[in-house]
Design a protein around this motif. Structure first.
Motif, PDB file in Angstrom:
ATOM      1  N   LYS A 103      12.656   9.247   7.183  1.00 39.36           N
ATOM      2  CA  LYS A 103      13.265   7.919   7.299  1.00 39.36           C
ATOM      3  C   LYS A 103      14.424   7.739   6.321  1.00 39.36           C
ATOM      4  O   LYS A 103      15.480   7.194   6.680  1.00 39.36           O
ATOM      5  CB  LYS A 103      12.201   6.856   7.054  1.00 39.36           C
ATOM      6  N   ILE A 104      14.240   8.195   5.084  1.00 38.37           N
ATOM      7  CA  ILE A 104      15.309   8.075   4.079  1.00 38.37           C
ATOM      8  C   ILE A 104      16.533   8.891   4.483  1.00 38.37           C
ATOM      9  O   ILE A 104      17.672   8.425   4.418  1.00 38.37           O
ATOM     10  CB  ILE A 104      14.801   8.526   2.693  1.00 38.37           C
ATOM     11  N   LEU A 105      16.298  10.124   4.906  1.00 37.96           N
ATOM     12  CA  LEU A 105      17.404  11.023   5.222  1.00 37.96           C
ATOM     13  C   LEU A 105      18.196  10.570   6.448  1.00 37.96           C
ATOM     14  O   LEU A 105      19.347  10.975   6.630  1.00 37.96           O
ATOM     15  CB  LEU A 105      16.874  12.448   5.416  1.00 37.96           C
ATOM     16  N   LYS A 106      17.572   9.741   7.270  1.00 33.90           N
ATOM     17  CA  LYS A 106      18.275   9.211   8.439  1.00 33.90           C
ATOM     18  C   LYS A 106      18.881   7.830   8.184  1.00 33.90           C
ATOM     19  O   LYS A 106      19.595   7.300   9.038  1.00 33.90           O
ATOM     20  CB  LYS A 106      17.319   9.144   9.631  1.00 33.90           C
ATOM     21  N   ALA A 107      18.584   7.272   7.001  1.00 32.29           N
ATOM     22  CA  ALA A 107      19.109   5.939   6.685  1.00 32.29           C
ATOM     23  C   ALA A 107      20.582   5.977   6.291  1.00 32.29           C
ATOM     24  O   ALA A 107      21.282   4.973   6.412  1.00 32.29           O
ATOM     25  CB  ALA A 107      18.276   5.316   5.559  1.00 32.29           C
ATOM     26  N   TRP A 108      21.043   7.119   5.787  1.00 33.48           N
ATOM     27  CA  TRP A 108      22.448   7.309   5.427  1.00 33.48           C
ATOM     28  C   TRP A 108      22.911   8.641   6.011  1.00 33.48           C
ATOM     29  O   TRP A 108      22.096   9.514   6.335  1.00 33.48           O
ATOM     30  CB  TRP A 108      22.637   7.331   3.909  1.00 33.48           C
ATOM     31  N   ASP A 109      24.196   8.807   6.076  1.00 32.10           N
ATOM     32  CA  ASP A 109      24.772  10.073   6.549  1.00 32.10           C
ATOM     33  C   ASP A 109      24.985  10.977   5.339  1.00 32.10           C
ATOM     34  O   ASP A 109      26.095  11.099   4.817  1.00 32.10           O
ATOM     35  CB  ASP A 109      26.089   9.812   7.281  1.00 32.10           C
ATOM     36  N   PHE A 110      23.905  11.625   4.908  1.00 27.89           N
ATOM     37  CA  PHE A 110      23.966  12.417   3.682  1.00 27.89           C
ATOM     38  C   PHE A 110      24.703  13.736   3.910  1.00 27.89           C
ATOM     39  O   PHE A 110      24.493  14.424   4.919  1.00 27.89           O
ATOM     40  CB  PHE A 110      22.558  12.706   3.154  1.00 27.89           C
ATOM     41  N   LYS A 111      25.545  14.069   2.929  1.00 27.89           N
ATOM     42  CA  LYS A 111      26.267  15.338   2.942  1.00 27.89           C
ATOM     43  C   LYS A 111      25.637  16.358   2.001  1.00 27.89           C
ATOM     44  O   LYS A 111      25.955  17.548   2.083  1.00 27.89           O
ATOM     45  CB  LYS A 111      27.723  15.108   2.520  1.00 27.89           C
ATOM     46  N   LEU A 112      24.742  15.887   1.118  1.00 29.89           N
ATOM     47  CA  LEU A 112      24.097  16.781   0.153  1.00 29.89           C
ATOM     48  C   LEU A 112      22.843  16.105  -0.381  1.00 29.89           C
ATOM     49  O   LEU A 112      22.784  14.876  -0.483  1.00 29.89           O
ATOM     50  CB  LEU A 112      25.048  17.092  -1.016  1.00 29.89           C
ATOM     51  N   VAL A 113      21.844  16.917  -0.705  1.00 30.97           N
ATOM     52  CA  VAL A 113      20.632  16.438  -1.363  1.00 30.97           C
ATOM     53  C   VAL A 113      20.454  17.252  -2.640  1.00 30.97           C
ATOM     54  O   VAL A 113      20.516  18.485  -2.606  1.00 30.97           O
ATOM     55  CB  VAL A 113      19.389  16.591  -0.459  1.00 30.97           C
ATOM     56  N   VAL A 114      20.243  16.572  -3.754  1.00 25.36           N
ATOM     57  CA  VAL A 114      19.989  17.242  -5.043  1.00 25.36           C
ATOM     58  C   VAL A 114      18.546  16.964  -5.437  1.00 25.36           C
ATOM     59  O   VAL A 114      18.151  15.803  -5.592  1.00 25.36           O
ATOM     60  CB  VAL A 114      20.945  16.751  -6.147  1.00 25.36           C
ATOM     61  N   MET A 115      17.754  18.023  -5.607  1.00 25.36           N
ATOM     62  CA  MET A 115      16.334  17.888  -5.891  1.00 25.36           C
ATOM     63  C   MET A 115      15.984  18.501  -7.236  1.00 25.36           C
ATOM     64  O   MET A 115      16.638  19.429  -7.709  1.00 25.36           O
ATOM     65  CB  MET A 115      15.508  18.596  -4.811  1.00 25.36           C
ATOM     66  N   SER A 116      14.914  17.978  -7.834  1.00 23.21           N
ATOM     67  CA  SER A 116      14.383  18.578  -9.062  1.00 23.21           C
ATOM     68  C   SER A 116      13.467  19.742  -8.738  1.00 23.21           C
ATOM     69  O   SER A 116      13.350  20.698  -9.506  1.00 23.21           O
ATOM     70  CB  SER A 116      13.609  17.523  -9.866  1.00 23.21           C
ATOM     71  N   HIS A 117      12.760  19.660  -7.600  1.00 25.03           N
ATOM     72  CA  HIS A 117      11.854  20.701  -7.132  1.00 25.03           C
ATOM     73  C   HIS A 117      11.982  20.812  -5.609  1.00 25.03           C
ATOM     74  O   HIS A 117      12.485  19.894  -4.959  1.00 25.03           O
ATOM     75  CB  HIS A 117      10.383  20.376  -7.435  1.00 25.03           C
ATOM     76  N   ALA A 118      11.481  21.901  -5.063  1.00 33.85           N
ATOM     77  CA  ALA A 118      11.389  22.022  -3.612  1.00 33.85           C
ATOM     78  C   ALA A 118       9.965  22.367  -3.204  1.00 33.85           C
ATOM     79  O   ALA A 118       9.729  22.889  -2.120  1.00 33.85           O
ATOM     80  CB  ALA A 118      12.348  23.086  -3.105  1.00 33.85           C
ATOM     81  N   ILE A 119       9.000  22.090  -4.083  1.00 37.18           N
ATOM     82  CA  ILE A 119       7.602  22.354  -3.797  1.00 37.18           C
ATOM     83  C   ILE A 119       6.828  21.036  -3.850  1.00 37.18           C
ATOM     84  O   ILE A 119       7.414  19.987  -4.055  1.00 37.18           O
ATOM     85  CB  ILE A 119       7.006  23.366  -4.801  1.00 37.18           C
ATOM     86  N   HIS A 120       5.514  21.118  -3.651  1.00 40.05           N
ATOM     87  CA  HIS A 120       4.649  19.930  -3.612  1.00 40.05           C
ATOM     88  C   HIS A 120       4.970  19.161  -2.324  1.00 40.05           C
ATOM     89  O   HIS A 120       6.037  19.322  -1.742  1.00 40.05           O
ATOM     90  CB  HIS A 120       4.859  19.052  -4.847  1.00 40.05           C
ATOM     91  N   PHE A 121       4.040  18.321  -1.880  1.00 43.31           N
ATOM     92  CA  PHE A 121       4.296  17.603  -0.632  1.00 43.31           C
ATOM     93  C   PHE A 121       5.186  16.379  -0.813  1.00 43.31           C
ATOM     94  O   PHE A 121       5.595  15.762   0.178  1.00 43.31           O
ATOM     95  CB  PHE A 121       2.991  17.206   0.065  1.00 43.31           C
ATOM     96  N   VAL A 122       5.519  16.008  -2.046  1.00 46.83           N
ATOM     97  CA  VAL A 122       6.451  14.901  -2.264  1.00 46.83           C
ATOM     98  C   VAL A 122       7.882  15.424  -2.306  1.00 46.83           C
ATOM     99  O   VAL A 122       8.713  15.087  -1.458  1.00 46.83           O
ATOM    100  CB  VAL A 122       6.111  14.136  -3.555  1.00 46.83           C
ATOM    101  N   TYR A 123       8.170  16.284  -3.290  1.00 44.31           N
ATOM    102  CA  TYR A 123       9.517  16.837  -3.406  1.00 44.31           C
ATOM    103  C   TYR A 123       9.830  17.750  -2.213  1.00 44.31           C
ATOM    104  O   TYR A 123      10.929  17.723  -1.655  1.00 44.31           O
ATOM    105  CB  TYR A 123       9.650  17.635  -4.702  1.00 44.31           C
ATOM    106  N   GLY A 124       8.843  18.551  -1.849  1.00 38.66           N
ATOM    107  CA  GLY A 124       9.052  19.487  -0.748  1.00 38.66           C
ATOM    108  C   GLY A 124       9.356  18.803   0.565  1.00 38.66           C
ATOM    109  O   GLY A 124      10.097  19.338   1.403  1.00 38.66           O
ATOM    110  N   ALA A 125       8.801  17.602   0.766  1.00 38.08           N
ATOM    111  CA  ALA A 125       9.048  16.871   2.009  1.00 38.08           C
ATOM    112  C   ALA A 125      10.537  16.566   2.174  1.00 38.08           C
ATOM    113  O   ALA A 125      11.109  16.758   3.253  1.00 38.08           O
ATOM    114  CB  ALA A 125       8.229  15.581   2.021  1.00 38.08           C
ATOM    115  N   LEU A 126      11.169  16.098   1.102  1.00 39.48           N
ATOM    116  CA  LEU A 126      12.604  15.783   1.177  1.00 39.48           C
ATOM    117  C   LEU A 126      13.435  17.043   1.378  1.00 39.48           C
ATOM    118  O   LEU A 126      14.357  17.064   2.201  1.00 39.48           O
ATOM    119  CB  LEU A 126      13.040  15.061  -0.097  1.00 39.48           C
TER     120      LEU A 126
END
Length: 260
Positions: free
Chosen positions: A219-242
């Protein structure tokens, strides 16, 4: 006694903290884990009123504020390399991450883009303040995008009915084909055990949170036309989901992660 040394007249603030810590231990033994968890927020509030804790928190607040003002100055310098909206993970409040993000921000000129910060369950106030000092004007709460628990509870209970041993979690079919290994890792971190405990009283709640996180990420990723995502992690079901959902939507992801 040395001149100017008034240590003998200073109150022993550490003693008050030790007393409160001892009270925590005694109440836990008397009340048991269930009632202790209900009383814990109140007891934690009392602990924060200890003079030594208040003095430390005030010192950390000022140090953090000044450090983040410096990071804001450092991160503004780079030329604009990305235009449009950029999603910035602010769900993991760690000084190393804020430093790494500032370096990524400077290198890619993200201060010239339309940054959207996202905060999570923990330390929302502190993370919002960090975004404010970095001049990130738009900040959203990840949990506010969660669907109601009862909307995903049926799917969760169908999964729970198939679980006979911890390894069965790795065979779960999750929304958006999310890797079950990340789900297992997230539950493991919440339970703080060597392997997932299927009899744990909060297992269903963790699975519900995982489903909610996946739908919130979409839902968040479709709320704006994102050109980039910056994450602290790419694991776990919270960070990994994004991170997972962004890749599926063809949005580039930068993981500002390091071994400290």
């Amino acid at each position: 006694m040395l001149m100017g040394d008034d240590s003998t007249s200073r109150p022993n603030h550490n003693g008050s903290m030790k007393y409160i810590d001892a009270m925590h231990g005694r109440l836990r033994r008397v009340l048991g884990d269930f009632y202790y968890r209900r009383c814990h927020p109140i007891l934690t509030s009392f602990r924060r009123l200890a003079p030594a804790r208040m003095a430390r928190d005030w010192r950390v607040y000022w140090q953090r504020r000044e450090s983040e003002r410096l990071l804001a100055e450092v991160s503004i310098g780079g030329p604009a390399r990305i235009t449009g909206h950029v999603l910035v993970d602010g769900m993991w409040d760690n000084p190393h991450y804020w430093l790494r993000y500032s370096l990524v921000r400077a290198a890619l000129g993200l201060s010239h883009a339309k940054e959207v910060g996202v905060v999570g369950v923990n330390r929302k106030r502190q993370c919002r303040a960090s975004f404010r000092r970095l001049n990130v004007e738009t900040v959203v709460d990840f949990t506010e995008f969660f669907p109601p628990a009862d909307e995903v509870q049926g799917s969760v209970r169908r999964i729970m009915d198939t679980l006979r041993e911890p390894a069965d979690i790795l065979e779960c079919k999750l929304p958006f084909n999310f890797p079950a290994t990340f789900l297992y890792d997230g539950i493991l971190k919440r339970q703080r055990k060597a392997s997932v405990d299927l009899r744990h009283g909060r297992l269903e709640g963790y699975l519900i949170e995982a489903f909610q996180s996946l739908y919130a990420a979409d839902k968040i990723l479709k709320a704006w036309d994102f050109k980039l995502v910056v994450m602290s992690h790419a694991i776990h079901f919270v960070y990994g989901a994004l991170a997972w959902r962004a890749v599926q939507l063809n949005i580039p992801v930068v993981v500002a992660y390091g071994c400290y």
